[in-house]
Design an enzyme around this catalytic site. Structure first.
Site, PDB file in Angstrom:
ATOM      1  N   ARG A  66      44.740  61.071  80.829  1.00  0.00           N
ATOM      2  CA  ARG A  66      45.763  61.799  80.145  1.00  0.00           C
ATOM      3  C   ARG A  66      45.381  61.110  78.647  1.00  0.00           C
ATOM      4  NH1 ARG A  66      48.344  61.036  84.481  1.00  0.00           N
ATOM      5  NH2 ARG A  66      49.819  59.596  83.665  1.00  0.00           N
ATOM      6  N   CYS A  67      44.668  60.301  78.444  1.00  0.00           N
ATOM      7  CA  CYS A  67      44.679  59.630  77.171  1.00  0.00           C
ATOM      8  C   CYS A  67      43.349  60.084  76.337  1.00  0.00           C
ATOM      9  CB  CYS A  67      44.699  57.965  77.250  1.00  0.00           C
ATOM     10  SG  CYS A  67      44.148  57.107  75.784  1.00  0.00           S
TER      11      CYS A  67
END
Length: 116
Positions: A11-12
């Site tokens: 998700r980064c």
């Protein structure tokens, strides 16, 4: 060729950037989603050796609210390692390993230090 391993959070954006860079490099690599498979204190100590430091703060996201909540600003190195193992969301990401060397790939282009 030495195996590449990246500790990532999918998700980064920085982790995704590193994955894209690794894919472009054509080198084989493995991904470890550290939130699902957190590193142990021993693995974190090995990461510090690969990073060329004995300071666990290089692996900690100090701006996370949890960092303040746990009072880690005054923590000893061993306490920081234990906090990272218990709360992997504190881990600075992504971390790329190549053999016995590593970099915190922020920005992802720092990976070039290991990729050549």
């Amino acid at each position: 060729m030495q195996e590449l391993l990246a500790w990532i959070n999918p998700r980064c954006s920085k982790s995704r950037g590193l994955v894209a860079l690794l894919e472009e490099s054509g080198k084989s690599f493995r991904l470890r989603e550290y939130l699902e498979d957190p590193p142990s204190v021993t693995e974190l100590q090995q990461a510090l050796v690969a990073l060329g430091t004995d300071d666990p703060s290089v692996l900690i996201r100090t701006k996370e609210s949890l960092y303040s909540e746990l009072g880690l600003a005054e923590a000893e190195p061993q306490q920081l390692l234990e906090a990272l193992a218990a709360h992997p969301s504190l881990l600075e990401r992504p971390v790329l390993f190549a053999g016995d060397r590593a970099v915190v790939a922020r920005p992802p282009e720092k990976a070039h230090e290991l990729l050549g």
